[in-house]
Design a protein around this motif. Structure first.
Motif, PDB file in Angstrom:
ATOM      1  N   LEU A  11       6.664 -11.140   4.703  1.00  0.00           N
ATOM      2  CA  LEU A  11       6.379 -10.066   5.644  1.00  0.00           C
ATOM      3  C   LEU A  11       5.276 -10.488   6.596  1.00  0.00           C
ATOM      4  O   LEU A  11       4.263 -11.050   6.181  1.00  0.00           O
ATOM      5  CB  LEU A  11       5.952  -8.798   4.894  1.00  0.00           C
ATOM      6  N   ASP A  12       5.475 -10.206   7.862  1.00  0.00           N
ATOM      7  CA  ASP A  12       4.477 -10.568   8.860  1.00  0.00           C
ATOM      8  C   ASP A  12       3.370  -9.517   8.904  1.00  0.00           C
ATOM      9  O   ASP A  12       3.628  -8.315   8.830  1.00  0.00           O
ATOM     10  CB  ASP A  12       5.122 -10.670  10.244  1.00  0.00           C
ATOM     11  N   PRO A  13       2.102  -9.968   9.015  1.00  0.00           N
ATOM     12  CA  PRO A  13       1.000  -9.021   9.178  1.00  0.00           C
ATOM     13  C   PRO A  13       1.065  -8.409  10.591  1.00  0.00           C
ATOM     14  O   PRO A  13       1.793  -8.912  11.452  1.00  0.00           O
ATOM     15  CB  PRO A  13      -0.235  -9.914   9.005  1.00  0.00           C
ATOM     16  N   PRO A  14       0.304  -7.314  10.777  1.00  0.00           N
ATOM     17  CA  PRO A  14      -0.651  -6.685   9.855  1.00  0.00           C
ATOM     18  C   PRO A  14       0.008  -5.605   9.008  1.00  0.00           C
ATOM     19  O   PRO A  14       0.958  -4.953   9.445  1.00  0.00           O
ATOM     20  CB  PRO A  14      -1.675  -6.069  10.817  1.00  0.00           C
ATOM     21  N   PHE A  15      -0.523  -5.415   7.794  1.00  0.00           N
ATOM     22  CA  PHE A  15      -0.140  -4.254   6.988  1.00  0.00           C
ATOM     23  C   PHE A  15      -1.210  -4.005   5.930  1.00  0.00           C
ATOM     24  O   PHE A  15      -1.991  -4.896   5.576  1.00  0.00           O
ATOM     25  CB  PHE A  15       1.242  -4.428   6.335  1.00  0.00           C
ATOM     26  N   ALA A  16      -1.248  -2.759   5.455  1.00  0.00           N
ATOM     27  CA  ALA A  16      -2.254  -2.349   4.471  1.00  0.00           C
ATOM     28  C   ALA A  16      -1.922  -2.939   3.112  1.00  0.00           C
ATOM     29  O   ALA A  16      -0.763  -2.937   2.683  1.00  0.00           O
ATOM     30  CB  ALA A  16      -2.323  -0.834   4.384  1.00  0.00           C
ATOM     31  N   LEU A  17      -2.948  -3.432   2.413  1.00  0.00           N
ATOM     32  CA  LEU A  17      -2.782  -4.073   1.116  1.00  0.00           C
ATOM     33  C   LEU A  17      -3.200  -3.144  -0.027  1.00  0.00           C
ATOM     34  O   LEU A  17      -3.904  -2.163   0.173  1.00  0.00           O
ATOM     35  CB  LEU A  17      -3.632  -5.343   1.042  1.00  0.00           C
ATOM     36  N   GLY A  18      -2.784  -3.546  -1.228  1.00  0.00           N
ATOM     37  CA  GLY A  18      -3.249  -2.889  -2.444  1.00  0.00           C
ATOM     38  C   GLY A  18      -2.193  -2.025  -3.090  1.00  0.00           C
ATOM     39  O   GLY A  18      -1.623  -1.136  -2.448  1.00  0.00           O
ATOM     40  N   HIS A  19      -1.917  -2.300  -4.381  1.00  0.00           N
ATOM     41  CA  HIS A  19      -0.968  -1.435  -5.096  1.00  0.00           C
ATOM     42  C   HIS A  19      -1.334  -1.277  -6.570  1.00  0.00           C
ATOM     43  O   HIS A  19      -0.476  -0.950  -7.390  1.00  0.00           O
ATOM     44  CB  HIS A  19       0.474  -1.950  -4.938  1.00  0.00           C
ATOM     45  N   GLU A  20      -2.620  -1.479  -6.904  1.00  0.00           N
ATOM     46  CA  GLU A  20      -3.080  -1.237  -8.275  1.00  0.00           C
ATOM     47  C   GLU A  20      -4.413  -0.496  -8.220  1.00  0.00           C
ATOM     48  O   GLU A  20      -5.392  -1.021  -7.680  1.00  0.00           O
ATOM     49  CB  GLU A  20      -3.291  -2.558  -9.024  1.00  0.00           C
ATOM     50  N   CYS A  21      -4.444   0.707  -8.782  1.00  0.00           N
ATOM     51  CA  CYS A  21      -5.727   1.420  -8.791  1.00  0.00           C
ATOM     52  C   CYS A  21      -5.716   2.592  -9.754  1.00  0.00           C
ATOM     53  O   CYS A  21      -4.668   3.128 -10.119  1.00  0.00           O
ATOM     54  CB  CYS A  21      -6.100   1.924  -7.391  1.00  0.00           C
ATOM     55  N   VAL A  22      -6.920   2.972 -10.160  1.00  0.00           N
ATOM     56  CA  VAL A  22      -7.190   4.295 -10.711  1.00  0.00           C
ATOM     57  C   VAL A  22      -7.860   5.076  -9.595  1.00  0.00           C
ATOM     58  O   VAL A  22      -8.736   4.554  -8.894  1.00  0.00           O
ATOM     59  CB  VAL A  22      -8.109   4.208 -11.949  1.00  0.00           C
ATOM     60  N   ALA A  23      -7.439   6.310  -9.401  1.00  0.00           N
ATOM     61  CA  ALA A  23      -7.936   7.126  -8.294  1.00  0.00           C
ATOM     62  C   ALA A  23      -8.378   8.496  -8.799  1.00  0.00           C
ATOM     63  O   ALA A  23      -7.997   8.922  -9.901  1.00  0.00           O
ATOM     64  CB  ALA A  23      -6.854   7.288  -7.225  1.00  0.00           C
ATOM     65  N   ARG A  24      -9.175   9.160  -7.975  1.00  0.00           N
ATOM     66  CA  ARG A  24      -9.543  10.540  -8.255  1.00  0.00           C
ATOM     67  C   ARG A  24      -8.733  11.458  -7.341  1.00  0.00           C
ATOM     68  O   ARG A  24      -8.643  11.215  -6.127  1.00  0.00           O
ATOM     69  CB  ARG A  24     -11.035  10.776  -8.037  1.00  0.00           C
ATOM     70  N   VAL A  25      -8.135  12.484  -7.915  1.00  0.00           N
ATOM     71  CA  VAL A  25      -7.362  13.438  -7.129  1.00  0.00           C
ATOM     72  C   VAL A  25      -8.315  14.242  -6.253  1.00  0.00           C
ATOM     73  O   VAL A  25      -9.300  14.813  -6.735  1.00  0.00           O
ATOM     74  CB  VAL A  25      -6.541  14.370  -8.039  1.00  0.00           C
ATOM     75  N   GLY A  74       1.209  -1.061  -0.524  1.00  0.00           N
ATOM     76  CA  GLY A  74       0.696  -2.416  -0.382  1.00  0.00           C
ATOM     77  C   GLY A  74       1.561  -3.376   0.397  1.00  0.00           C
ATOM     78  O   GLY A  74       1.189  -4.539   0.560  1.00  0.00           O
ATOM     79  N   ALA A  75       2.709  -2.938   0.892  1.00  0.00           N
ATOM     80  CA  ALA A  75       3.573  -3.766   1.731  1.00  0.00           C
ATOM     81  C   ALA A  75       4.538  -2.827   2.449  1.00  0.00           C
ATOM     82  O   ALA A  75       5.006  -1.851   1.846  1.00  0.00           O
ATOM     83  CB  ALA A  75       4.346  -4.797   0.915  1.00  0.00           C
ATOM     84  N   PRO A  76       4.841  -3.099   3.702  1.00  0.00           N
ATOM     85  CA  PRO A  76       5.734  -2.208   4.471  1.00  0.00           C
ATOM     86  C   PRO A  76       7.193  -2.436   4.129  1.00  0.00           C
ATOM     87  O   PRO A  76       7.995  -2.874   4.951  1.00  0.00           O
ATOM     88  CB  PRO A  76       5.407  -2.589   5.917  1.00  0.00           C
ATOM     89  N   ILE A  77       7.525  -2.156   2.875  1.00  0.00           N
ATOM     90  CA  ILE A  77       8.906  -2.278   2.400  1.00  0.00           C
ATOM     91  C   ILE A  77       9.386  -0.878   2.035  1.00  0.00           C
ATOM     92  O   ILE A  77       8.720  -0.158   1.306  1.00  0.00           O
ATOM     93  CB  ILE A  77       8.983  -3.185   1.164  1.00  0.00           C
ATOM     94  N   GLY A  78      10.545  -0.494   2.548  1.00  0.00           N
ATOM     95  CA  GLY A  78      11.033   0.846   2.255  1.00  0.00           C
ATOM     96  C   GLY A  78      10.172   1.926   2.880  1.00  0.00           C
ATOM     97  O   GLY A  78       9.994   2.995   2.301  1.00  0.00           O
ATOM     98  N   GLY A  79       9.628   1.635   4.045  1.00  0.00           N
ATOM     99  CA  GLY A  79       8.767   2.600   4.726  1.00  0.00           C
ATOM    100  C   GLY A  79       7.316   2.153   4.724  1.00  0.00           C
ATOM    101  O   GLY A  79       6.955   1.152   4.101  1.00  0.00           O
ATOM    102  N   SER A  80       6.496   2.900   5.424  1.00  0.00           N
ATOM    103  CA  SER A  80       5.064   2.598   5.515  1.00  0.00           C
ATOM    104  C   SER A  80       4.297   3.622   4.692  1.00  0.00           C
ATOM    105  O   SER A  80       4.064   4.752   5.139  1.00  0.00           O
ATOM    106  CB  SER A  80       4.607   2.615   6.976  1.00  0.00           C
ATOM    107  N   TRP A  81       3.904   3.228   3.496  1.00  0.00           N
ATOM    108  CA  TRP A  81       3.229   4.122   2.561  1.00  0.00           C
ATOM    109  C   TRP A  81       1.744   3.823   2.446  1.00  0.00           C
ATOM    110  O   TRP A  81       1.033   4.501   1.704  1.00  0.00           O
ATOM    111  CB  TRP A  81       3.896   4.027   1.186  1.00  0.00           C
TER     112      TRP A  81
END
Length: 338
Positions: free
Chosen positions: A51-65, A113-120
């Motif tokens: 995938l060509d940049p730019p795109f937002a990274l990261g797909h592992e986290c604990v988060a606060r609602v 974390g990658a623009p696959i199947g939409g931009s999430w």
């Protein structure tokens, strides 16, 4: 808000983006408080992705609602939650059978974390929209450290799936792990905890081998392509040559799990696999289905996923530190206020 954006080889930067807003009653807004890099992020940063940049990274986290829609029932503002890497509704036929990486309510391969199947967007962001809060978010059990479990979104829960079902069917199995990063080390921890009689960890990195030994694994820098009689082999390198070694070391009717992202082409010894009766699985993990069981194991005294965390750094350290070659860095914000 800001989102960490991959812009070029080994280069990331903060970029401003609109704050996410609730669109439907089933959604939630979360703020990552402990986020980490997946093994595949290293490949992306090194320029090996497709995938060509730019795109937002990261797909592992604990988060606060932070905020929930009016129909969300399983989480509430203030809760700490694991955010799965893939987008899934939890109610379609595929999700109901546990195939959450193949949810039919969203485009194919939809993920953070990658623009696959939409931009999430990515989970290295100040805020993240979760489109199906009840189906996706998993409350972090009391007593579990968010830093140790930052990888429950993917690598920790994936490692559980790579070995736990096999050891249930083959108690005391011999396990071969050919790896280059955190997934293989998590596998060593889980395999020994669940009764594998022998675990051999193969990795050229001496620091990784030393850590695997603390989990009770035997280690080697390399392995010859001869049959060693392993019941299960786990390959987590993304290198076809290493996958070939893994399948050649299996006992007849053995099982090989490939967790590597194979961006490069290659060939496998198909005739040898046919004659030996090898089963090979290469797959994106249906991680949402495995997170609860993986968290249950993490809450026991039998495993210690915190050992794999190589560095604990601040949120503002992300642009400079993420491209560095750390095993498993975790980036944190104030867990009491984020």
């Amino acid at each position: 808000m800001r989102e960490l954006t991959y812009v070029a080889r080994n280069t990331v930067e903060w970029r401003e983006a609109p704050d996410p807003e609730l669109r439907f009653g089933r959604e939630a807004i979360v703020a990552p408080v402990a986020a980490t890099s997946c093994d595949v992020d290293s490949s992306i940063l090194a320029g090996h992705g497709f995938l060509d940049p730019p795109f937002a990274l990261g797909h592992e986290c604990v988060a606060r609602v932070v905020e929930t829609g009016d129909t969300v029932t399983t989480v509430a503002p203030g809760d700490l939650v694991v955010v799965p890497w893939s987008i899934s509704c939890g109610t379609c036929d595929q999700c109901q059978t546990g195939l959450t990486a193949h949810c039919t309510s969203v485009p194919h391969m939809a993920m953070y974390g990658a623009p696959i199947g939409g931009s999430w967007g990515g989970l290295f962001s100040d805020l993240v929209r979760v489109p199906y809060a009840d189906g996706m978010l998993v409350p972090l059990p009391p007593g579990l450290d968010p830093v140790a479990m930052a990888s429950a979104s993917d690598n920790w829960s994936l490692a559980w799936r790579l070995v736990a079902p096999h050891l249930k069917n083959r108690p005391g199995a011999r396990v071969l792990v050919i790896a280059r990063g955190s997934i293989g080390l998590y596998v060593c921890d889980i395999a020994r905890a669940l009764g594998a009689c022998d675990v051999l960890y193969v990795d050229p990195d001496p620091a990784h081998r030393a850590l695997a030994e603390t989990y009770g694994a035997r280690t080697a820098e390399t392995i010859e392509p001869i049959r060693h009689g392993f019941d299960l082999a786990v390959e987590a390198t993304g290198r076809v040559g290493q996958l070939e070694l893994a399948v050649k070391c299996l006992t007849p009717e053995g099982f090989c799990e490939s967790a590597g992202n194979h961006f490069r082409p290659g060939e496998l010894p198909l005739l040898d696999m046919y004659l030996t009766g090898v089963t090979l699985r290469i797959a994106r993990d249906n991680v949402r289905a495995h997170i609860p069981d993986a968290l249950d194991l993490a809450g026991s005294s039998a495993v210690d996923p915190a050992r794999v965390v190589s560095h604990v750094l601040g949120w503002e350290d992300l642009p400079a530190a993420l491209p560095e070659k750390h095993l498993k860095p975790v980036f944190v914000r104030d867990l009491t206020t984020a």
